[in-house]
Write an enzyme that holds these catalytic residues in place. Structure first.
Site, PDB file in Angstrom:
ATOM      1  CB  ALA A   1      -0.922   0.000   1.223  1.00  0.00           C
TER       2      ALA A   1
ATOM      3  CG  HIS B   1      18.911   3.978  28.532  1.00  0.00           C
ATOM      4  ND1 HIS B   1      19.067   2.653  28.202  1.00  0.00           N
ATOM      5  CD2 HIS B   1      18.865   4.035  29.900  1.00  0.00           C
ATOM      6  CE1 HIS B   1      19.130   1.934  29.327  1.00  0.00           C
ATOM      7  NE2 HIS B   1      18.996   2.754  30.358  1.00  0.00           N
TER       8      HIS B   1
END
Length: 465
Positions: free
Chosen positions: A319, A444
């Protein structure tokens, strides 16, 4: 009376409706013809509703393993009717959204079947009755594709031999399901039904499931599916299907040995074929072969002023590819100078559990081209966020050119792989090097830290492995 347009788009899927919007944005008087539902297969019967189903199965799996996180539950049950209703509601709402976009962008919509009445004219048989005659300067064929079948051997009946539409709207969960074909569609439905308790077997003619993916990814995916109870047979072929009233008798040949077995349902997931029937292409002399239309790099066909995009041209039948082709095509028609599509920068995503995301060359393809590469890997089991989420299986794999540092390919299997691959897609499209990635400071704790770690590992300097 005939209506005149600069651009008429045939097909309202993700390629067609995006092309229509872009053409209108560029000042071209635009119309779109759609015979069934705006949004096409992807929105109504593919990408979107299947993801709603898969999310439901993922939620079910999370409830089943809640005890691992210290949460006690009384288990989970599946209301298939409600599950399907929600999937269809999501699709229906988005289809209405496309209808709004057409109005917002001044695109005229004709619901019906279009066929060429000449090199600059379309006859549209309207669904509500009657006919419209549309004259155009340019036409874009974006009629998509349908499930592939092999006459007399692999044919659906809608009862117990399915294609993806049938698999999306079951009245109840089958006790057993044979999935023929292990591409994205096959493995997503295998994942969905297996998670909800169906006994699933997958057969694949090639030596690996997900055969377009990197071999390491395919091998781990097979291992993880088998761990969940999915039976997988590769290097296999279907010799015969015999639908009965309550089951399907199937004769398979697996690695040279013949076996017979019965399944409640069989799903054919052996690819798609282009929808060119009824368009009147023969009268135009437009070049096409095996249901696919021949185009150049800007999607011009062999007939001046007629273009084609999406699944109907048989490149990467996805798509997001169709949508991007639609933008390039519309801009080319408007006299702009768009860049041609680089099909090696196209991401592939499979939304099963485990998820798979990839872009660029596999290690095997790079080696086959004689490229001197360096490969990096980083496992989910060494990532704090993955372990905290209970998603410790999988890896990120990077492939760089040894001399230039160019990112050639990236492959991810594991949680959120289809989201994480976007970073590599952007990097590859921007022609980034390993140095560009290692200089970035990634957040992080995140799964995306593995992008940097796999890149560092290609130089033997991963920090957390």
């Amino acid at each position: 009376m005939s209506k005149n347009y600069d651009v008429v788009v045939i097909g309202g899927g993700p390629g067609g409706y995006v092309a229509a919007i872009r053409a209108s944005q560029l000042g071209l008087k635009t119309a779109i013809v759609e015979r069934e539902n705006l949004g096409g297969i992807c929105l109504n019967w593919g990408c979107i509703p299947t993801k709603a189903l898969l999310k439901a199965s993922e939620l079910y799996a999370s409830i089943e393993k809640a005890a691992e996180f210290g949460i006690k539950t009384n288990g989970a049950t599946v209301d298939v009717k409600k599950l399907i209703e929600r999937s269809r509601d999501v699709a229906g709402g988005l289809s209405q959204g496309v209808e709004f976009l057409m109005k917002k962008n001044n695109v005229d919509v004709f619901m019906g079947q279009a066929s060429f009445a000449g090199p600059k004219a379309l006859a549209v048989q309207l669904n509500e009755g009657g006919e419209e005659s549309l004259l155009f300067k340019n036409a874009i064929v974006a009629t998509g594709a349908r499930p592939r079948e092999i006459k007399g051997v692999l044919e659906t009946n809608g009862e117990n031999v399915w294609h993806y539409r049938h698999a999306m709207t079951p009245e109840k969960l089958p006790k057993s399901l044979l999935v023929i074909g292990s591409g994205a569609i096959g493995m997503e439905f295998a994942s969905f039904y297996n998670t909800l308790g169906t006994q699933v077997q997958v057969v694949e003619a090639q030596e690996n499931i997900l055969p377009v993916e990197d071999k390491e990814v395919s091998k781990l995916a097979e291992k993880m599916f088998k761990k969940k109870g999915v039976e997988i047979s590769t290097s296999a072929k279907v010799l015969s299907l015999k639908p009965n009233k309550k089951d399907v008798e199937v004769e398979l040949e697996v690695k040279g040995k013949t076996q017979k077995q019965k399944y409640e349902k069989v799903l054919l997931a052996i690819g798609v074929q282009g929808n060119i029937e009824g368009l009147g292409l023969e009268g135009l002399g437009l070049r096409h072969e095996h249901g696919l239309i021949e185009v150049d790099e800007f999607y011009q066909t062999s007939v001046d002023g007629i273009y084609a995009i999406g699944d109907i041209i048989g490149r990467q039948q996805l798509a997001h590819v169709a949508s991007h082709e639609g933008v390039i095509c519309a801009e080319h028609i408007a006299g702009q100078k768009p860049h041609a599509m680089n099909y090696e920068n196209i991401p592939g995503c499979t939304y099963c559990t485990p998820q798979v995301g990839s872009v660029g060359l596999t290690e095997q393809t790079a080696n086959d081209r004689g490229l001197n590469v360096k490969v990096g890997r980083f496992n989910y089991s060494a990532n704090g966020k993955a372990l905290a989420a209970g998603e410790g299986e999988g890896f990120v794999k990077t492939i760089f050119d040894q001399e230039t540092g160019e990112l050639l390919g990236a492959h991810i299997i594991g949680a959120d792989a289809t989201e994480m691959i976007t970073t590599f897609v952007l990097g590859k499209s921007m022609e980034c090097t390993e140095e560009d990635i290692t200089h970035a400071c990634l957040p992080h704790p995140t799964l995306s830290e593995m992008i940097a770690e796999a890149t560092l590992d290609s130089d033997g300097r991963a920090l957390n492995a």
